[in-house]
Design an enzyme around this catalytic site. Structure first.
Site, PDB file in Angstrom:
ATOM      1  N   GLU A  13      45.823  20.563  28.239  1.00 40.29           N
ATOM      2  CA  GLU A  13      45.671  22.010  28.472  1.00 40.29           C
ATOM      3  C   GLU A  13      47.042  22.572  28.804  1.00 40.29           C
ATOM      4  OE1 GLU A  13      42.584  23.609  31.206  1.00 40.29           O
ATOM      5  OE2 GLU A  13      43.911  25.360  31.366  1.00 40.29           O
ATOM      6  N   HIS A  15      50.228  25.185  27.690  1.00 38.10           N
ATOM      7  CA  HIS A  15      50.275  26.468  26.981  1.00 38.10           C
ATOM      8  C   HIS A  15      51.672  26.926  26.583  1.00 38.10           C
ATOM      9  CE1 HIS A  15      46.125  26.686  28.209  1.00 38.10           C
ATOM     10  NE2 HIS A  15      46.456  26.704  29.486  1.00 38.10           N
ATOM     11  N   PHE A  28      49.600  37.525  36.232  1.00 36.58           N
ATOM     12  CA  PHE A  28      49.152  36.251  36.782  1.00 36.58           C
ATOM     13  C   PHE A  28      50.246  35.511  37.542  1.00 36.58           C
ATOM     14  CE2 PHE A  28      46.266  36.036  32.860  1.00 36.58           C
ATOM     15  CZ  PHE A  28      45.234  36.655  33.542  1.00 36.58           C
ATOM     16  N   HIS A 169      38.595  27.582  27.177  1.00 40.35           N
ATOM     17  CA  HIS A 169      39.563  27.887  28.246  1.00 40.35           C
ATOM     18  C   HIS A 169      39.191  29.189  28.941  1.00 40.35           C
ATOM     19  CE1 HIS A 169      43.422  29.279  29.937  1.00 40.35           C
ATOM     20  NE2 HIS A 169      43.665  28.005  30.093  1.00 40.35           N
ATOM     21  N   ASP A 290      48.067  21.947  32.837  1.00 42.20           N
ATOM     22  CA  ASP A 290      47.958  23.406  32.755  1.00 42.20           C
ATOM     23  C   ASP A 290      49.351  24.029  32.873  1.00 42.20           C
ATOM     24  OD1 ASP A 290      46.693  25.801  32.305  1.00 42.20           O
ATOM     25  OD2 ASP A 290      45.422  25.744  34.074  1.00 42.20           O
TER      26      ASP A 290
HETATM   27  C1  GRE Z   1      45.866  29.465  32.301  1.00 39.61           C
HETATM   28  O1  GRE Z   1      46.009  29.913  31.161  1.00 39.61           O
HETATM   29  O2  GRE Z   1      45.427  28.352  32.505  1.00 39.61           O
HETATM   30  C2  GRE Z   1      46.257  30.321  33.444  1.00 39.61           C
HETATM   31  C3  GRE Z   1      46.627  31.629  33.204  1.00 39.61           C
HETATM   32  C4  GRE Z   1      47.017  32.386  34.270  1.00 39.61           C
HETATM   33  C5  GRE Z   1      47.027  31.879  35.556  1.00 39.61           C
HETATM   34  C6  GRE Z   1      46.650  30.599  35.798  1.00 39.61           C
HETATM   35  C7  GRE Z   1      46.256  29.806  34.747  1.00 39.61           C
HETATM   36  O3  GRE Z   1      46.613  32.119  31.958  1.00 39.61           O
HETATM   37  O4  GRE Z   1      45.871  28.542  34.995  1.00 39.61           O
HETATM   38 ZN    ZN Z   2      45.142  26.831  31.101  1.00 40.05          ZN
END
Ligand code: GRE
Ligand code: ZN
Length: 319
Positions: A13, A15, A28, A169, A290
């Site tokens: 996971e 990104h 965020f 997700h 993550d």
């Molecule tokens: C995620 O994509 O997992 C994510 C966000 C924003 C804050 C925390 C997070 O997109 O884990």
């Molecule tokens: Zn994520």
């Protein structure tokens, strides 16, 4: 005793973003770290790879940031964004295919287009599955389309035919459903709202009978199951007493054990892992970070020392 530092971990996971999809995430970020987060989201081959080396992550499957394609109301624009994100990811992965792999972003605004793009990503680009950021918005920002809706049955058939996992997700609920969080912004996003939204979507899918129709589909959910393992017994216990027209043939537990995998993304705590292992078995749990919303250091310094057997650590961390 196994090595304290586990090598060869696989994370899934993780990104990346494109410059044009960074603004939606600024809210965020932790104040003061916004620019660093943006840099980390764009970068694959510099800091990200160095940290993977340092912390024993051999392979990281990358996916396009949340809410990404799912929040694009215009179907044509969503299709173009998904295609662009997938092409760029494929190009970057090709530079280090020994260390990176890709999950497809999909324009679920149009189930047929999503199937076409998934087919292209798996057959032509070599992706390992898809990662979908919750429900899809279509036509207006205030619409919500969950994938238990009948128009997505053909999409699930497509997912089953291609035989690759779909990672569900998190995203936030749409604005009109955020009233309950008003005045409590610390509960929005990743502390609570993400998990509630994603757990609800997962349970809708399990309860809708999709996995009776397409029993080979494999879902992946993050954050050690978005709170579902903790409540699995109670869910089935209460549904059994009051099924209220439930279409699915089996219990939630049966679907969790045949159609769902969990990852450790952003949930680095032994008691939660132990509960998840008790309910799901180590072979349905996979290590993830993550990145870059979590630090590789937090994830790995916890996981490498977690109080589980070396056999389970290998199973979850890599196998
Ligand atoms: C995620 O994509 O997992 C994510 C966000 C924003 C804050 C925390 C997070 O997109 O884990
Ligand atoms: Zn994520």
């Amino acid at each position: 005793m196994g090595a304290e530092k586990m090598q060869g971990k696989i994370a899934l996971e993780e990104h990346f973003s494109l410059p044009e999809t960074q603004n939606e995430m600024s809210r965020f970020s932790i104040p003061g770290t916004g620019e660093d987060l943006k840099k980390r989201l764009i970068d694959l081959h510099d800091v990200r790879l160095k940290e993977m080396d340092e912390f024993g992550i051999e392979l990281a499957i990358q996916s396009f940031n949340a809410p990404g394609v799912q929040a694009v109301a215009d179907t044509q624009a969503a299709m173009e964004l998904a295609e662009r994100a997938n092409d760029i990811l494929a190009e970057e992965v090709a530079k280090r295919s020994d260390r990176f792999a890709g999950f497809a972003a999909l324009p679920l605004q149009d189930p047929d287009a999503a199937c076409k793009e998934l087919t292209r990503c798996i057959k032509d680009l070599g992706f390992k599955g898809s990662l979908i950021n919750g429900f899809t918005t279509r036509e207006s920002a205030e619409t919500v389309h969950y994938y238990d809706q009948p128009e997505y049955r053909s999409f699930w058939a497509c997912v089953q035919d291609l035989g690759m996992p779909l990672y569900l997700h998190p995203r936030n609920p749409i604005a009109s459903r955020m009233q309950s969080y008003k005045g409590h912004p610390w509960l929005e996003n990743s502390p609570w709202a993400f998990a509630m939204e994603t757990a609800l979507h997962t349970l809708r899918l399990l309860g809708s009978g999709i996995f009776d129709e397409y029993p080979l589909v494999q879902l992946v959910i993050g954050h050690l199951g978005e709170r579902i393992p903790y409540d699995l017994w109670r869910l089935d216990h209460r549904i059994r007493k009051s099924p209220q027209g439930l279409p699915a043939k089996k219990s939630m537990r049966e679907y969790m054990l045949s159609n769902v995998h969990l990852t450790t993304s952003g949930n680095f705590y032994d008691p939660t892992l132990h509960l998840a292992m008790t309910e799901m078995g180590a072979d349905r749990i996979m290590f993830s970070v993550d990145y870059p919303f979590e630090t590789t250091s937090d994830a790995v310094s916890w996981f490498d020392k977690s109080q589980i057997s070396e056999v389970d650590k290998l199973q979850i961390g890599r196998t």
